[in-house]
Motif scaffolding. Structure first.
Motif, PDB file in Angstrom:
ATOM      1  N   MET A  21      11.741 -28.874  15.915  1.00 17.70           N
ATOM      2  CA  MET A  21      13.079 -28.872  15.583  1.00 17.70           C
ATOM      3  C   MET A  21      14.061 -28.123  16.345  1.00 17.70           C
ATOM      4  N   ASN A  22      15.357 -28.730  16.143  1.00 19.97           N
ATOM      5  CA  ASN A  22      16.446 -27.939  16.967  1.00 19.97           C
ATOM      6  C   ASN A  22      17.331 -27.135  16.098  1.00 19.97           C
ATOM      7  N   CYS A  23      18.171 -26.263  16.811  1.00 17.82           N
ATOM      8  CA  CYS A  23      19.380 -25.646  16.106  1.00 17.82           C
ATOM      9  C   CYS A  23      20.400 -25.456  17.295  1.00 17.82           C
ATOM     10  N   SER A  24      21.484 -25.900  16.586  1.00 18.36           N
ATOM     11  CA  SER A  24      22.719 -25.714  17.643  1.00 18.36           C
ATOM     12  C   SER A  24      23.697 -24.550  16.803  1.00 18.36           C
ATOM     13  N   TYR A  25      24.578 -24.064  17.788  1.00 18.29           N
ATOM     14  CA  TYR A  25      25.118 -22.938  16.850  1.00 18.29           C
ATOM     15  C   TYR A  25      26.485 -23.007  17.745  1.00 18.29           C
ATOM     16  N   ILE A  29      25.993 -15.122  20.635  1.00 14.31           N
ATOM     17  CA  ILE A  29      25.209 -14.405  19.750  1.00 14.31           C
ATOM     18  C   ILE A  29      24.499 -13.324  20.326  1.00 14.31           C
ATOM     19  N   ASN A  30      23.810 -12.383  19.466  1.00 14.50           N
ATOM     20  CA  ASN A  30      23.102 -11.296  19.983  1.00 14.50           C
ATOM     21  C   ASN A  30      21.549 -11.724  19.996  1.00 14.50           C
ATOM     22  N   ASN A  31      21.268 -12.342  19.086  1.00  9.65           N
ATOM     23  CA  ASN A  31      19.803 -12.908  19.063  1.00  9.65           C
ATOM     24  C   ASN A  31      19.680 -14.151  17.953  1.00  9.65           C
ATOM     25  N   LEU A  32      18.711 -14.915  17.999  1.00  8.31           N
ATOM     26  CA  LEU A  32      18.676 -15.917  17.090  1.00  8.31           C
ATOM     27  C   LEU A  32      17.083 -15.738  16.522  1.00  8.31           C
ATOM     28  N   GLN A  33      17.146 -16.079  15.418  1.00  3.13           N
ATOM     29  CA  GLN A  33      15.664 -16.022  14.625  1.00  3.13           C
ATOM     30  C   GLN A  33      15.407 -17.245  13.919  1.00  3.13           C
ATOM     31  N   TRP A  34      14.174 -17.340  13.733  1.00  2.00           N
ATOM     32  CA  TRP A  34      13.674 -18.555  13.089  1.00  2.00           C
ATOM     33  C   TRP A  34      12.960 -18.058  11.843  1.00  2.00           C
ATOM     34  N   ARG A  60       0.889 -20.088  17.305  1.00  2.57           N
ATOM     35  CA  ARG A  60       1.181 -21.603  17.722  1.00  2.57           C
ATOM     36  C   ARG A  60       2.762 -22.061  17.965  1.00  2.57           C
ATOM     37  N   LEU A  61       3.491 -20.958  17.848  1.00  4.37           N
ATOM     38  CA  LEU A  61       5.019 -21.008  17.675  1.00  4.37           C
ATOM     39  C   LEU A  61       5.728 -20.827  19.080  1.00  4.37           C
ATOM     40  N   ARG A  62       6.524 -21.730  19.653  1.00  2.00           N
ATOM     41  CA  ARG A  62       7.099 -21.673  20.923  1.00  2.00           C
ATOM     42  C   ARG A  62       8.505 -21.827  20.566  1.00  2.00           C
ATOM     43  N   VAL A  63       9.410 -20.901  21.062  1.00  2.26           N
ATOM     44  CA  VAL A  63      10.978 -20.926  20.939  1.00  2.26           C
ATOM     45  C   VAL A  63      11.625 -20.712  22.110  1.00  2.26           C
ATOM     46  N   THR A  64      12.635 -22.017  22.283  1.00  6.14           N
ATOM     47  CA  THR A  64      13.058 -21.752  23.588  1.00  6.14           C
ATOM     48  C   THR A  64      14.818 -21.287  23.005  1.00  6.14           C
ATOM     49  N   LEU A  65      15.624 -20.734  23.954  1.00  7.96           N
ATOM     50  CA  LEU A  65      17.006 -20.641  23.900  1.00  7.96           C
ATOM     51  C   LEU A  65      17.892 -21.051  24.712  1.00  7.96           C
ATOM     52  N   ASP A  66      18.776 -21.800  24.669  1.00  6.81           N
ATOM     53  CA  ASP A  66      19.789 -22.011  25.954  1.00  6.81           C
ATOM     54  C   ASP A  66      21.254 -21.507  25.462  1.00  6.81           C
ATOM     55  N   LEU A  74      12.301 -24.796  18.161  1.00  8.93           N
ATOM     56  CA  LEU A  74      11.117 -24.239  17.609  1.00  8.93           C
ATOM     57  C   LEU A  74      10.219 -25.452  17.843  1.00  8.93           C
ATOM     58  N   LEU A  75       8.936 -25.009  18.300  1.00  5.58           N
ATOM     59  CA  LEU A  75       7.686 -25.918  18.534  1.00  5.58           C
ATOM     60  C   LEU A  75       6.765 -25.394  17.664  1.00  5.58           C
ATOM     61  N   ILE A  76       6.177 -25.988  16.982  1.00  6.32           N
ATOM     62  CA  ILE A  76       4.738 -25.704  16.072  1.00  6.32           C
ATOM     63  C   ILE A  76       3.602 -26.530  16.880  1.00  6.32           C
ATOM     64  N   THR A  77       2.861 -25.890  17.264  1.00 13.45           N
ATOM     65  CA  THR A  77       1.608 -26.816  17.864  1.00 13.45           C
ATOM     66  C   THR A  77       0.580 -26.976  16.866  1.00 13.45           C
TER      67      THR A  77
END
Lengths: 114, 114
Positions: A21-25, A29-34, A60-66, A74-77
């Motif tokens: 799943m993807n998130c755009s803002y 930001i200071n940080n991003l949380q899931w 099992r979670l992988r988060v990327t930030l660009d 957020l990737l849940i494997t």
């Protein structure tokens, strides 16, 4: 107003598959949380990624930030039925007045079918 | 259990009545936040306390809403003259000032105004 837009709004997968799943803002930001939220319950913190980080793992979670694209994923494997929940991204643009006020997206509802 | 607790978990009231919710944060946390979440949406920020000082209030917090944190520990959120539009889940979260922004949420109080 909600800063984040999450995509997709809903996701249905089979147990064992991966869920992304993807998130755009919109603002810096200071940080991003899931967070995860099971139906009608409170939010459970999953992972925090700082603005100077690009990728983070937790189980099992992988988060990327660009930050150049103002987006995160957020990737849940190897998903499990217990992963069925709504997932929210939240941005933290710290300032002295509002502290670490979080601005949430609309969420992605994930259904993992056994 | 040393997590964030909220009381009551559910509240049904008639329009025009006053209601008060309580939040007990994690004991050493000096920051406390209130959020409101309507069905199918992400939480929206209402107000923030650093210790006993209320530092920011959202424009969502009309004059009918008041929040306190008298001794820098538990907090109360009062809604006067409730309206049907106040029906929502009210979430409380706490964090450490030095905790990097991770907020820990309580289970929420679900309010239904008839």
């Amino acid at each position: 107003s909600q800063q984040g837009e999450e995509d997709p709004q809903a996701l249905s997968i089979q147990e064992g598959e991966n869920a992304t799943m993807n998130c755009s803002y919109k603002t810096s930001i200071n940080n991003l949380q899931w967070y995860r939220q099971n139906s009608g319950r409170g939010l459970v913190h999953l992972i925090l990624i700082r603005s100077n980080e690009r990728e983070k793992h937790s189980g099992r979670l992988r988060v990327t930030l660009d930050t150049s694209k103002k987006s995160s994923s957020l990737l849940i494997t190897a998903s499990r039925a217990a992963d069925t929940a709504s997932y929210f991204c939240a941005t933290d643009a710290w300032n002295k007045a509002a502290g670490n006020k979080l601005t949430f997206g609309g969420g992605t509802r994930v259904l993992v079918k056994p | 259990d040393t997590g964030v607790s909220q009381d009551p978990r559910h509240k049904i009231t008639k329009r025009g009545q006053n209601v008060t919710f309580r939040c007990d944060p994690i004991s050493e946390h000096n920051r406390l936040y209130w959020y409101r979440q309507t069905l199918g949406q992400g939480p929206e920020f209402l107000t923030y306390f650093q210790n006993e000082a209320q530092l920011e209030k959202s424009r969502l917090l009309s004059d009918r809403f008041s929040a306190e944190r008298p001794k820098g520990s538990f907090s109360t959120l009062e809604i006067q003259r409730t309206e049907q539009g106040d029906s929502a889940m009210y979430l409380c979260a706490s964090s450490l000032a030095e905790g990097g922004g991770t907020q820990y949420f309580g289970p929420g109080t679900r309010l239904l105004v008839l």
